[in-house]
Design a protein around this motif. Structure first.
Motif, PDB file in Angstrom:
ATOM      1  N   GLY A  14       0.808  -1.210   0.000  1.00  0.00           N
ATOM      2  CA  GLY A  14       0.000   0.000   0.000  1.00  0.00           C
ATOM      3  C   GLY A  14       0.844   1.263   0.000  1.00  0.00           C
ATOM      4  N   LYS A  21       1.283   3.654  -3.077  1.00  0.00           N
ATOM      5  CA  LYS A  21       0.289   4.660  -3.468  1.00  0.00           C
ATOM      6  C   LYS A  21       0.835   6.064  -3.173  1.00  0.00           C
ATOM      7  CE  LYS A  21      -4.622   5.794  -2.982  1.00  0.00           C
ATOM      8  NZ  LYS A  21      -4.416   7.241  -2.833  1.00  0.00           N
ATOM      9  N   SER A  24       3.476   7.343  -4.300  1.00  0.00           N
ATOM     10  CA  SER A  24       4.934   7.320  -4.119  1.00  0.00           C
ATOM     11  C   SER A  24       5.676   8.023  -5.250  1.00  0.00           C
ATOM     12  CB  SER A  24       5.423   5.873  -4.045  1.00  0.00           C
ATOM     13  OG  SER A  24       5.217   5.203  -5.291  1.00  0.00           O
ATOM     14  N   ASP A  26       2.839   5.833  -9.912  1.00  0.00           N
ATOM     15  CA  ASP A  26       3.390   5.240  -8.687  1.00  0.00           C
ATOM     16  C   ASP A  26       4.141   3.939  -8.927  1.00  0.00           C
ATOM     17  OD1 ASP A  26       2.297   7.294  -7.148  1.00  0.00           O
ATOM     18  OD2 ASP A  26       0.390   6.227  -6.917  1.00  0.00           O
ATOM     19  N   GLU A  68       9.507  -0.966  -1.954  1.00  0.00           N
ATOM     20  CA  GLU A  68       8.531  -1.071  -0.851  1.00  0.00           C
ATOM     21  C   GLU A  68       8.361  -2.505  -0.357  1.00  0.00           C
ATOM     22  OE1 GLU A  68       7.555   1.035   1.046  1.00  0.00           O
ATOM     23  OE2 GLU A  68       7.683   2.961   0.018  1.00  0.00           O
ATOM     24  N   TYR A 118      -1.509  -1.366  -2.920  1.00  0.00           N
ATOM     25  CA  TYR A 118      -1.676  -0.016  -3.475  1.00  0.00           C
ATOM     26  C   TYR A 118      -2.936   0.099  -4.330  1.00  0.00           C
ATOM     27  CZ  TYR A 118       0.241  -1.920  -7.876  1.00  0.00           C
ATOM     28  OH  TYR A 118       0.453  -2.663  -9.017  1.00  0.00           O
TER      29      TYR A 118
END
Length: 436
Positions: A220, A223, A225, A251, A372, A385
């Motif tokens: 998540g 999102k 990013s 993203d 991530e 995300y």
């Protein structure tokens, strides 16, 4: 006289602590009794994480606990029994309360932050996230917790170590000995549904090398990013399961070279594997776990989810498709490696697709940026995300031994902490750069 007093004092203490331990055990067994009496009620929270980690769509509300039992039955030998603890309360509470905050912006560096202030934020976040991961790992390895769950009949015979006692180079040299293998035509003598006739003649990207590779987690935290351009700048991009790019390009980028799928995504109708464009014009690598000590023939005869008919149908429809199957023994070799380098007992389930993806790319790439996977300052309760569902255990793990994976991955990281915790990716050198 003094000796007598000391002896009485020791005896009284032994009796006291013995009674405390006995009462604790009674309390533990009481909760197990309660769970047996209320076994028809399952925890929605635990089910959500279970299905997230195994590739189910997050809003599939029609899954039942019987499906979990069926899954375990698939992965066990006939003479193995297992106790499934449903909706279970911890038998021994975690005395280290969770102090880690999710969805907070106080550690994010903003444009007006000085270099010193940004470094301070990054350091504080690093200390907190690593502490939380270590707490989770220690908590999972607590021998006093429920230990009956062993659906893959894992019988680990190695010696648990601690990667902190080794250099990153020593860890990489150990990892280099493990080959994540894909099945080739010569590995299978026809097999179920004449599978051997459809397997590729060569392994995954055999005799090909790449400079820069990206592994894009489905976290998540991706999102908002704005990592899309960075991701697309890599020569090879690996993604997982049904994680989309369309609509999320700023993203997560647009490029996909490899998509690693667990067997449920391949077999379950809701993922529309044979028809969906998301699985076309990319290299597909699918995995399905076997029993810990199962031979390849045993797995072919009894996979956890029977992906072979779908595999064959896909190859018939797409004759030139690059579709590979992971040898399930490679999954447990990776698990053994992680347990060899973890001081705590790991969850006796296969590693996550994220760590498998790293194992796949290390021989192929000069370096791999993993986005991530090790949590950044954007860490959130949001699981994926592309979906609004919240579930913090997606970050720390409920089924896969994620905490151990992420701690070790950070340890072998070669890039600076600001990039890891502010930009959101670690960098791992490929095997070609590791001289053992």
């Amino acid at each position: 006289m003094r000796a007598l007093v000391v002896s009485i004092w020791v005896f009284i203490n032994l009796v006291f602590f013995g009674m405390c331990g006995y009462m604790y055990l009674l309390w533990s067994q009481y909760w197990m009794f309660i769970e047996r009496q209320t076994g028809t009620t399952t925890s929605t929270y635990d089910q959500q994480i279970y299905y997230y980690n195994r590739g189910f769509l997050p809003n599939d509300s029609n899954k039942t606990h019987n499906e979990t039992k069926l899954r375990i039955k698939h992965s066990l030998k006939d003479n193995v029994t297992v106790t499934l603890i449903k909706n279970s309360k911890p038998r021994f509470p975690n005395l280290q309360g969770r102090e880690f905050e999710l969805d907070t912006k106080k550690y994010i560096c903003f444009k007006n932050d000085s270099f010193k202030n940004c470094s301070s934020k990054s350091l504080e976040f690093k200390e907190k996230i690593l502490k939380e991961l270590r707490r989770v790992l220690e908590d999972e390895g607590n021998v006093l917790k429920i230990s009956a769950e062993n659906p893959y009949n894992v019988q680990y015979k190695g010696t648990k170590g601690n990667f902190y006692d080794k250099t990153p180079k020593e860890i990489m040299c150990e990892l280099k000995k493990i080959q994540v293998k894909t099945l080739k035509r010569g590995d299978v003598d026809r097999g179920p549904h004449n599978l051997g006739d459809f397997l590729p003649k060569r392994g995954l990207f055999e005799n090909r090398k790449f400079n820069s590779c990206a592994i894009v987690a489905s976290a998540g935290a991706l999102k908002d990013s704005n990592l899309g351009k960075n991701i697309d700048a890599h020569d090879l991009v690996l993604r997982f399961n049904h994680a989309p790019t369309k609509g999320f390009e700023p993203d997560v980028g647009r490029k996909t070279t490899i998509r690693v799928l667990n067997s449920q995504v391949v077999t379950r109708k809701e993922f529309n594997f044979l028809e969906s464009d998301i699985y076309k014009n990319v290299t597909i690598v699918a995995w399905d776990p076997s029993n810990y000590k199962a031979t390849l023939d045993e797995w072919l005869e009894k996979p956890e989810f029977n992906l072979f008919p779908t595999y064959i149908e896909y190859k018939k429809r797409n004759v030139k498709a690059r579709f590979f199957l992971i040898n399930p023994q490679s999954l447990w070799e990776l698990w053994d490696f992680l347990q060899d380098n973890s001081p705590s007992r790991l969850r006796r389930n296969p590693l996550s697709s994220g760590f498998l993806g790293l194992g796949i790319l290390l021989p192929l790439c000069n370096f791999i940026d993993v986005f991530e996977y090790v949590p950044s300052t954007r860490v959130t309760k949001r699981c994926h995300y592309y979906d609004p569902e919240d579930n913090p255990a997606c970050t720390f793990g409920v089924w896969h031994p994620l905490a151990a994976e992420k701690l070790l991955t950070y340890y072998i990281n070669t890039i600076d902490d600001r990039t890891v915790f502010q930009d959101g990716y670690v960098r791992i050198s490929g095997f070609k750069n590791v001289k053992c």
